[in-house]
Design an enzyme around this catalytic site. Structure first.
Site, short mmCIF file in Angstrom:
data_model
loop_
_atom_site.label_atom_id
_atom_site.label_comp_id
_atom_site.label_asym_id
_atom_site.label_seq_id
_atom_site.Cartn_x
_atom_site.Cartn_y
_atom_site.Cartn_z
N SER A 239 0.83 -1.22 0.00
CA SER A 239 0.00 0.00 0.00
C SER A 239 0.86 1.26 0.00
O SER A 239 0.62 2.19 -0.78
CB SER A 239 -0.97 0.00 1.19
OG SER A 239 -0.28 -0.21 2.40
N HIS A 269 -2.14 -8.79 2.12
CA HIS A 269 -1.79 -7.52 2.78
C HIS A 269 -2.94 -7.14 3.73
O HIS A 269 -3.32 -7.93 4.59
CB HIS A 269 -1.51 -6.48 1.68
CG HIS A 269 -0.91 -5.19 2.12
ND1 HIS A 269 -0.25 -5.03 3.32
CD2 HIS A 269 -0.84 -3.97 1.51
CE1 HIS A 269 0.19 -3.77 3.42
NE2 HIS A 269 -0.17 -3.12 2.33
N HIS A 316 5.28 -12.58 7.88
CA HIS A 316 5.52 -11.21 7.40
C HIS A 316 6.73 -11.20 6.48
O HIS A 316 7.66 -11.99 6.66
CB HIS A 316 5.78 -10.26 8.58
CG HIS A 316 5.56 -8.83 8.22
ND1 HIS A 316 6.56 -8.04 7.71
CD2 HIS A 316 4.44 -8.06 8.25
CE1 HIS A 316 6.06 -6.84 7.46
NE2 HIS A 316 4.79 -6.82 7.78
N ARG A 325 2.44 -4.28 16.78
CA ARG A 325 1.08 -3.80 16.56
C ARG A 325 0.07 -4.84 17.07
O ARG A 325 -1.02 -4.51 17.51
CB ARG A 325 0.85 -3.52 15.06
CG ARG A 325 1.81 -2.48 14.50
CD ARG A 325 1.68 -2.34 13.00
NE ARG A 325 2.01 -3.59 12.31
CZ ARG A 325 1.88 -3.77 10.99
NH1 ARG A 325 1.43 -2.78 10.24
NH2 ARG A 325 2.20 -4.93 10.43
N ASP A 371 -2.73 -8.18 11.80
CA ASP A 371 -4.08 -8.58 11.40
C ASP A 371 -4.65 -9.73 12.23
O ASP A 371 -5.84 -9.98 12.19
CB ASP A 371 -4.08 -8.97 9.91
CG ASP A 371 -3.66 -7.80 9.04
OD1 ASP A 371 -4.19 -6.70 9.24
OD2 ASP A 371 -2.78 -7.97 8.16
#
Ligand code: CMX
Length: 434
Positions: A239, A269, A316, A325, A371
């Site tokens: 992105s 993603h 990842h 995160r 995620d």
């Protein structure tokens, strides 16, 4: 100091550093790369420059040198808020400085004045069939605003290169302020019976988002946390890279962010956050709502792998440890929703998946990424329409991508144009006889 004035001071200082590197050290080698990297999606090739964030494979992301826990601790918080204001993050990403409360509040007021959407944006959203994916609607809604670009208007009147950043800053700040409103309207339109979306001018960006979709505290903090953790992850992810690449041709930020959204919409993603929830719901259906034992969960994980699919939320391209995160969200969940059955699913997956991925021996990183945790928090607060999760990711990601584009313009970074080779050329380089 006002954000734009401080930014200008920083830009002037930084231009000298880039000019010096380019002029005096332009021939110094940065690294070497291999055929494996050329075929393998350019992994690890150092060919982009950004000062806004840095991703260490073991430590995770730092924004302007600050780890995520430091960002959450240091940025100014609103009254009664556990999480900082997103507007303060924008100040930090652009200037490298933690704003005072007064400085963050000025950004908040400025952004508040930029929130209103032109009527035609609502019409564009209304024109989509109800079954459209919200990411497609978001991309089109952002694209529809292209005619508002101040950069574009000034460019066509004749704009000096040194001034590109100024109108790009105006466009970027307008878009960051408007994206939550677009997101909220898409949500209300697709999933509720009351599409009309009301705002509260006194609220910061995160709290106003919660207000617009009718969610009560602590969802205001969930929004702030969510937009902050997703804001930036260096420049090489799909992105961020897409946004930068499009803007490098001097396309305005509406083109760039619409493209950024399209890249984020892939399941490898940003869409992985929706895929995690879809996967968990599949398991839940088979389990008749019970939380599976570790042994049973292992079976589900192996079934997915053996059918040739990936386990969403794990692995990842750069990270080699648990994503900070993920950890920020996990700590929030432990405090606010530790008895939620889906949170138990996530915890069981955290124990079960990494050893299985190691045993399978393919993934370079078996640990959870951002995620793996994010959808479960949204679900807990009633956003059970998991198609929507990547829209939330997009609102956050736009903040980092746009900060980068402003700096790209300020430092005069050129059109991006890497070189391609053919298979035959690589075979020749490898010394393979033709
Ligand atoms: N489950 C199963 N297999 C996985 C895996 C996972 N979670 N992660 C990696 N692998 C596999 C890859 O598919 C690849 O297989 P092949 O050799 O058959 O092609 C192999 O392991 C090596 O991959 P890698 O070098 O470790 O990882 P990549 O840099 O190629 O890909 C990523 C990274 C994120 C796409 C991958 O880990 C993945 O597909 N994860 C699941 C989807 C996901 O969670 N994406 C979100 C990432 C964060 C974000 O951007 O939002």
């Amino acid at each position: 100091m006002e954000l734009k004035d401080r930014l200008y001071e920083k830009i002037e200082g930084h231009r000298v550093r880039i000019q010096r590197l380019k002029k005096e050290y332009g021939d110094v080698e940065v690294g070497r790369y291999t055929i494996g990297q050329v075929i393998g999606g350019m992994r690890g090739i150092k060919s982009l420059i950004t000062d806004i964030s840095y991703l260490d494979p073991n430590e995770g992301i730092r924004y302007r040198g600050y780890t995520l826990p430091e960002v959450f601790e240091k940025l100014p918080k609103p009254e009664n808020g556990e999480m900082p204001c997103v507007e303060g993050l924008y100040y930090l990403l652009l200037t490298g400085e933690i704003p005072t409360k007064a400085e963050a509040e000025k950004v908040m007021v400025d952004m508040g004045n930029r929130r209103q959407l032109p009527k035609y944006v609502y019409d564009v959203i209304d024109a989509f069939p109800k079954k459209s994916h919200p990411m497609a609607i978001l991309s089109a809604a952002v694209m529809s605003m292209e005619k508002e670009s101040i950069f574009n208007a000034r460019y066509h009147r004749g704009l000096h290169k040194e001034d590109y950043w100024d109108s790009t800053y105006e466009d970027a700040t307008n878009l960051i302020a408007k994206m939550p409103v677009i997101g909220a309207y898409i949500y209300n339109k697709l999933y509720t019976n009351e599409p009309e979306t009301f705002q509260d001018a006194s609220l910061d960006l995160g709290a106003n988002f919660a207000y617009m979709i009718n969610k009560e505290a602590p969802y205001d903090d969930v929004s702030r946390m969510y937009f902050i953790i997703h804001a930036d992850h260096e420049s090489g992810n799909v992105s961020a890279h897409t946004g930068h690449l499009i803007a490098s041709s001097l396309s305005d930020v509406y083109y760039a962010v619409s493209g950024m959204i399209n890249g984020l919409a892939g399941p490898l993603h940003g869409l992985a956050n929706q895929e995690v929830l879809r996967w968990i719901q599949g398991v839940r259906e088979k389990m008749g709502d019970k939380v599976p034992s570790k042994e049973k969960m292992k079976e589900f994980v192996w079934d997915t792998l053996n059918s040739g699919q990936v386990i969403p939320g794990f692995g990842h391209a750069v990270l080699r440890k648990t994503d900070p995160r993920y950890t920020v969200q996990r700590e929030f969940a432990l405090k606010h929703m530790k008895d939620d059955p889906l949170f138990e699913y996530v915890n069981t997956l955290y124990e079960v998946v990494p050893p299985i991925l190691v045993e399978q021996g393919k993934a370079k990183n078996p640990w959870p990424n951002v995620d793996a945790q994010s959808g479960v928090i949204q679900w807990h607060y009633g956003i059970t329409q998991y198609d929507f999760y990547t829209v939330l990711f997009s609102i956050g990601r736009a903040i980092g991508v746009l900060s980068n584009i402003i700096w790209d313009r300020a430092l005069g970074y050129p059109l991006e144009r890497p070189k391609s080779v053919s298979t035959e050329m690589l075979e020749r380089i490898a010394g393979i006889k033709q």
